[in-house]
Write a protein that holds these residues in place. Sequence first.
Motif, PDB file in Angstrom:
ATOM      1  N   GLU A 152       0.944  -1.205  -0.160  1.00  0.00           N
ATOM      2  CA  GLU A 152      -0.079   0.111   0.064  1.00  0.00           C
ATOM      3  C   GLU A 152       0.726   1.335   0.057  1.00  0.00           C
ATOM      4  N   LEU A 153       0.420   2.220  -0.838  1.00  0.00           N
ATOM      5  CA  LEU A 153       1.098   3.565  -0.929  1.00  0.00           C
ATOM      6  C   LEU A 153       0.044   4.470  -0.779  1.00  0.00           C
ATOM      7  N   ASP A 154       0.041   5.062   0.466  1.00  0.00           N
ATOM      8  CA  ASP A 154      -0.935   6.083   0.991  1.00  0.00           C
ATOM      9  C   ASP A 154      -0.406   7.476   0.578  1.00  0.00           C
ATOM     10  N   LEU A 155      -1.123   8.217  -0.239  1.00  0.00           N
ATOM     11  CA  LEU A 155      -1.015   9.252  -0.864  1.00  0.00           C
ATOM     12  C   LEU A 155      -0.924  10.631  -0.195  1.00  0.00           C
ATOM     13  N   GLY A 156      -1.431  10.308   1.334  1.00  0.00           N
ATOM     14  CA  GLY A 156      -1.231  11.466   2.462  1.00  0.00           C
ATOM     15  C   GLY A 156      -2.842  12.251   2.215  1.00  0.00           C
ATOM     16  N   SER A 157      -3.807  11.852   1.452  1.00  0.00           N
ATOM     17  CA  SER A 157      -4.815  12.582   1.450  1.00  0.00           C
ATOM     18  C   SER A 157      -6.019  11.707   1.667  1.00  0.00           C
ATOM     19  N   ARG A 158      -7.074  12.367   2.527  1.00  0.00           N
ATOM     20  CA  ARG A 158      -8.373  11.591   2.860  1.00  0.00           C
ATOM     21  C   ARG A 158      -9.224  11.330   1.757  1.00  0.00           C
ATOM     22  N   LEU A 159      -8.822  12.315   0.583  1.00  0.00           N
ATOM     23  CA  LEU A 159      -9.859  12.314  -0.323  1.00  0.00           C
ATOM     24  C   LEU A 159      -9.430  11.314  -1.526  1.00  0.00           C
ATOM     25  N   LEU A 160      -8.331  10.710  -1.480  1.00  0.00           N
ATOM     26  CA  LEU A 160      -7.757   9.819  -2.592  1.00  0.00           C
ATOM     27  C   LEU A 160      -7.410   8.542  -1.960  1.00  0.00           C
ATOM     28  N   GLU A 161      -7.803   7.492  -2.575  1.00  0.00           N
ATOM     29  CA  GLU A 161      -7.686   6.130  -2.269  1.00  0.00           C
ATOM     30  C   GLU A 161      -6.249   5.675  -2.443  1.00  0.00           C
ATOM     31  N   ALA A 162      -5.664   5.093  -1.567  1.00  0.00           N
ATOM     32  CA  ALA A 162      -4.429   4.732  -1.583  1.00  0.00           C
ATOM     33  C   ALA A 162      -4.051   3.781  -2.906  1.00  0.00           C
ATOM     34  N   MET A 163      -2.674   3.769  -3.135  1.00  0.00           N
ATOM     35  CA  MET A 163      -2.292   2.730  -4.241  1.00  0.00           C
ATOM     36  C   MET A 163      -2.136   1.178  -3.745  1.00  0.00           C
ATOM     37  N   ARG A 164      -3.026   0.367  -4.153  1.00  0.00           N
ATOM     38  CA  ARG A 164      -2.808  -1.289  -3.511  1.00  0.00           C
ATOM     39  C   ARG A 164      -2.539  -1.905  -4.746  1.00  0.00           C
ATOM     40  N   PRO A 165      -1.531  -2.879  -4.980  1.00  0.00           N
ATOM     41  CA  PRO A 165      -0.234  -2.536  -4.766  1.00  0.00           C
ATOM     42  C   PRO A 165       0.584  -1.443  -5.502  1.00  0.00           C
ATOM     43  N   MET A 166       1.805  -1.062  -5.126  1.00  0.00           N
ATOM     44  CA  MET A 166       2.613  -0.254  -6.127  1.00  0.00           C
ATOM     45  C   MET A 166       4.106  -0.905  -6.073  1.00  0.00           C
ATOM     46  N   GLN A 167       4.598  -0.984  -7.429  1.00  0.00           N
ATOM     47  CA  GLN A 167       5.714  -1.862  -7.744  1.00  0.00           C
ATOM     48  C   GLN A 167       6.501  -0.783  -8.548  1.00  0.00           C
ATOM     49  N   GLY A 168       7.600  -0.931  -8.458  1.00  0.00           N
ATOM     50  CA  GLY A 168       8.686  -0.279  -9.530  1.00  0.00           C
ATOM     51  C   GLY A 168      10.009  -0.688  -9.612  1.00  0.00           C
TER      52      GLY A 168
END
Length: 654
Positions: free
Chosen positions: A409-425
């Motif tokens: 999970e990558l939390d974008l730090g905003s309650r308005l936006l859903e986190a990225m699940r998952p995030m790879q790179g």
Amino acid sequence: MNDIPLRQRRWLLVAGAAFTTLIVGVAVGEWLGWPFLAAPLQRFVSAQMDRRVVFAVPVATTVPAAASAPSASPEKPFHIRFIGGVNVHVPAVEVGPPAWSKTPHMFIARDVQIHLRYVDLWRAYAGQQIRVDSLKAATVDGNLERLADGRASWQFGINPPPPPPVSAVPPTPRAVFGNLQVASGRVRYRDEMLDSEVDVNLTLADAVATAANTNPGKVLQANATGQYRALPLKLSLVSSGVLPWTTDENYAVPIAMNLNATVGRAEFVFNGTATDARRLSGFTGRFRIKGPSLAAVGEPLGVTLPTTAAFRAEGVIVRRTDVWHVLVDDATVGSSRVNGAFMYETGGSIPLLSGRLGGARLLLADLGPAIGMTPGVPRKHKGMVLPDRPFDLAALRKMDANVFLDFAELDLGSRLLEAMRPMQGHLRLADAVLTIDELDARTGGGHLKGNLSFNGQKNVAVWKVNVRWDGVQLERWINQGRTDGKPPFVSGTIQGKAALQGQGRSTAEILATLKGQVRAELKNGKVSHLIVELAGLDLAEGLGLLLTGDKTLSVQCGVADLAAEGGIFRPRVMVLDTLDSAIWIDGSLSLATESLDLRAVVTPKDFSPLTRRTPLRVRGAFARPGVSIEKGPLTRKLATAFLLALANPLAALL
């Protein structure tokens, strides 16, 4: 015997007498310790080391005594024995400094015992590194130095090797030790290449007995203060009676040790074994580490790491020669939980960090300080919100990296936006160019893919991003806060892409120079009927929807095509077309001045008696945006309504 000629018998008797004399002489010499060899040996060692070497120094005036040191035997004379190897005992010995040094001596030791194996002497004779199997001393007073050009006080020989290239790794000495045991003493270490100056005190003490170990023996305690890599240092080390000091892993004997150190703002704890304390090699054990930032932890290790929120980690560390292997079981960065497995190679011209970094959750806010978003640190210009702290571009040139990223999970730090699940790179750092390729993230039921790069080769960084997204459901991605079964304000799937480039010395400068294109399309979209009516200031229909309940309108066309130049985004096309109305947006959004001036015009497709068809304006600074109604058209409409009201109230409503 009578058959042996007389001449042969005489030769046999002479040979036997000579052999017996030799045996007796060797036995007497071994018993006495060959004292007459002291002066020749002193001259030989001095010649080989190209240093002043003196045996039997007046110990009482040169070496500080230690209360915990075992009783020495200064009255015991010099002796050397050759059975089972070369065993030397010297009441005291002084080794002088190199010619360039200003210190009074390299080291002075008391009650010195040295053991050399014949196989090691043969290898040294063949030109290999001399290995001292064991060296023990009651007390030691030493001065170790290394200059900026690579010359070191532990480089011996009449023709010492040329100074090595400037490196953070101490050069290999001409002599190594398998077992170095010191009862007590003091060693001062100064290293211009590492910008380090350390004062170490050594004490050999009785270990504490435990139920599992009723005969614990001795432990060596070392306490050090000073600076390491220009950072304040405080260190405490405990090992099992000896100090491992060798560079030959074929002869390495692991020694149990516990290490507690504070370097700069970072704290380290290590419990395990080591075979080489001088080069930090042969380390195997568990570690704990913490600091106010990941960058603060990397500073004393010479590792380039980003500035983050508070960091702590624990795991297993193994070092062999010039390679570190680190398994991080659990680490926290602010509120993030991460883990990983890494290999750090220091043998090349530039260190290389490779491995995998992942974890259950990563908050983007915890990495904010890396781009200048430091909580509590005000902007240079009041009212600005974009981070303007300069990048540390020089740090990118100190290390290369090849790390795979895999976060649940990558939390974008905003309650308005859903986190990225998952995030790879896949993160790479080479020649001061940082890239993240194969970026693959899921959010809102859709995909985000692409790559980005950050070029720090020059004084001004160049940032590029090329990403695309598809199948992102707006009702999932954006938290619209609607309850009680009300439909979302806007729904549907979006797809699009962004190709942008900027340059600067900070995040704010890069965003202020952005150029490129951003395009997005809404498919199968629906929008709140209430929002459309209120945007058009249709009071009658808006009030009716508030009383009867909101409904959704199908979006026939939703497109946003923005061009960026000099950090200013302007819509080439930005429209949301429904069966009820069409909303057109124009204006600008400037990342250079951190301001926006957007104008929304609603063109209705129906008729309502209480509508005020006037554009909405959203403008002002990012920190204090405002929403208003365009005054000109509204004033004209109000004036017209007033004049009509004089003739007919119904006409005024019309």
